[in-house]
Design a protein around this motif. Sequence first.
Motif, PDB file in Angstrom:
ATOM      1  N   ALA A   1       0.850  -1.193   0.000  1.00  0.00           N
ATOM      2  CA  ALA A   1       0.000   0.000   0.000  1.00  0.00           C
ATOM      3  C   ALA A   1       0.882   1.238   0.000  1.00  0.00           C
ATOM      4  O   ALA A   1       2.082   1.170   0.292  1.00  0.00           O
ATOM      5  CB  ALA A   1      -0.924   0.001   1.211  1.00  0.00           C
ATOM      6  N   ASP A   2       0.279   2.383  -0.306  1.00  0.00           N
ATOM      7  CA  ASP A   2       1.067   3.615  -0.339  1.00  0.00           C
ATOM      8  C   ASP A   2       1.254   4.171   1.065  1.00  0.00           C
ATOM      9  O   ASP A   2       0.788   3.597   2.055  1.00  0.00           O
ATOM     10  CB  ASP A   2       0.446   4.642  -1.290  1.00  0.00           C
ATOM     11  N   ASN A   3       1.939   5.312   1.165  1.00  0.00           N
ATOM     12  CA  ASN A   3       2.314   5.834   2.488  1.00  0.00           C
ATOM     13  C   ASN A   3       1.129   6.319   3.307  1.00  0.00           C
ATOM     14  O   ASN A   3       1.273   6.599   4.486  1.00  0.00           O
ATOM     15  CB  ASN A   3       3.354   6.952   2.340  1.00  0.00           C
TER      16      ASN A   3
ATOM     17  N   ILE B   1      14.278  -0.714  -3.083  1.00  0.00           N
ATOM     18  CA  ILE B   1      13.140  -1.266  -2.355  1.00  0.00           C
ATOM     19  C   ILE B   1      11.885  -0.442  -2.626  1.00  0.00           C
ATOM     20  O   ILE B   1      10.799  -0.989  -2.861  1.00  0.00           O
ATOM     21  CB  ILE B   1      13.433  -1.318  -0.847  1.00  0.00           C
ATOM     22  N   GLU B   2      12.032   0.879  -2.625  1.00  0.00           N
ATOM     23  CA  GLU B   2      10.877   1.749  -2.861  1.00  0.00           C
ATOM     24  C   GLU B   2      10.369   1.631  -4.292  1.00  0.00           C
ATOM     25  O   GLU B   2       9.162   1.636  -4.537  1.00  0.00           O
ATOM     26  CB  GLU B   2      11.232   3.204  -2.538  1.00  0.00           C
ATOM     27  N   TYR B   3      11.266   1.504  -5.245  1.00  0.00           N
ATOM     28  CA  TYR B   3      10.852   1.322  -6.640  1.00  0.00           C
ATOM     29  C   TYR B   3      10.140  -0.019  -6.809  1.00  0.00           C
ATOM     30  O   TYR B   3       9.168  -0.134  -7.568  1.00  0.00           O
ATOM     31  CB  TYR B   3      12.061   1.400  -7.571  1.00  0.00           C
TER      32      TYR B   3
ATOM     33  N   SER C   1       8.968  12.686   2.082  1.00  0.00           N
ATOM     34  CA  SER C   1      10.062  13.324   2.828  1.00  0.00           C
ATOM     35  C   SER C   1      11.177  12.339   3.162  1.00  0.00           C
ATOM     36  O   SER C   1      12.338  12.730   3.306  1.00  0.00           O
ATOM     37  CB  SER C   1       9.515  13.941   4.123  1.00  0.00           C
ATOM     38  N   LYS C   2      10.831  11.040   3.276  1.00  0.00           N
ATOM     39  CA  LYS C   2      11.833  10.035   3.624  1.00  0.00           C
ATOM     40  C   LYS C   2      12.725   9.663   2.443  1.00  0.00           C
ATOM     41  O   LYS C   2      13.840   9.173   2.640  1.00  0.00           O
ATOM     42  CB  LYS C   2      11.127   8.774   4.141  1.00  0.00           C
ATOM     43  N   VAL C   3      12.245   9.846   1.226  1.00  0.00           N
ATOM     44  CA  VAL C   3      13.047   9.474   0.053  1.00  0.00           C
ATOM     45  C   VAL C   3      13.591  10.688  -0.694  1.00  0.00           C
ATOM     46  O   VAL C   3      14.330  10.531  -1.670  1.00  0.00           O
ATOM     47  CB  VAL C   3      12.218   8.595  -0.914  1.00  0.00           C
TER      48      VAL C   3
ATOM     49  N   SER D   1       6.335  -0.552  -8.141  1.00  0.00           N
ATOM     50  CA  SER D   1       6.021  -1.355  -9.329  1.00  0.00           C
ATOM     51  C   SER D   1       4.975  -2.411  -9.022  1.00  0.00           C
ATOM     52  O   SER D   1       4.117  -2.717  -9.864  1.00  0.00           O
ATOM     53  CB  SER D   1       7.294  -2.012  -9.870  1.00  0.00           C
ATOM     54  N   ILE D   2       5.013  -2.984  -7.821  1.00  0.00           N
ATOM     55  CA  ILE D   2       4.007  -3.984  -7.433  1.00  0.00           C
ATOM     56  C   ILE D   2       2.661  -3.314  -7.191  1.00  0.00           C
ATOM     57  O   ILE D   2       1.612  -3.824  -7.590  1.00  0.00           O
ATOM     58  CB  ILE D   2       4.474  -4.756  -6.185  1.00  0.00           C
TER      59      ILE D   2
END
Length: 216
Positions: free
Chosen positions: A114-116, A159-161, A141-143, A165-166
């Motif tokens: 899920a998103d942030n 990891i974030e990418y 803000s974290k990335v 993508s999923i």
Amino acid sequence: MENLIPWSRLIAVIEPHYPKAGNGRRPYPLIKEGTLMDATIIEAPSSIDNKAGKRDPEMHQTKKGNQWHFGMKAHIGVDAGSGLTHSFTTTAANEHDLNQAANLLHGEEEFVFADNGYRGVEKRDELKDEPVDWHIAEGPSKVKEPRKHPQINKTLLSIEYMKASIRAKVEHPFRIIKCQFDFIKTRYRGLMKNDSKLAMLFMLANIARVDQILRA
């Protein structure tokens, strides 16, 4: 009509792909091991040019980014493997996504993406005992800083990418109902009628997705 599309045969095609309206869990025959969850705002008419002289009392306004929206929100749970919607709920637009997370699980998934907006979901009382691996996107803000030095922060960014993508599949049902079915604004007053409308649209979106899978 019965000769063109026999009702019993149509129901047999539709029923396995029909998402449950409202807030119940529903086992789903094509469910794999994961669920993707997200929500979208659907605008409602803000005009008071009606018999009551008021806006729809079941809709609400909320701020997203720097823009205000008035309407409702559709929350969905999508199979990570097939991209099919297996559950959804409808609320006023100001409802926080976290409040509906428990209603978007079918109970057999091993992981959720899920998103942030869902950060902290694993700590909620109704979900903390769920045997699920939660993969929630970091906030902007974290990335922001790591992106300035991508070689140094390669692992974090990868990891974030990967998460993004999923999660991308969860946007497909929204695209179908908004772009292909043109449901960008509520057609009725109140949540119940629009909930029923969305149940039909998500079911049809599932059929469209199955057609894409079969053609592929």
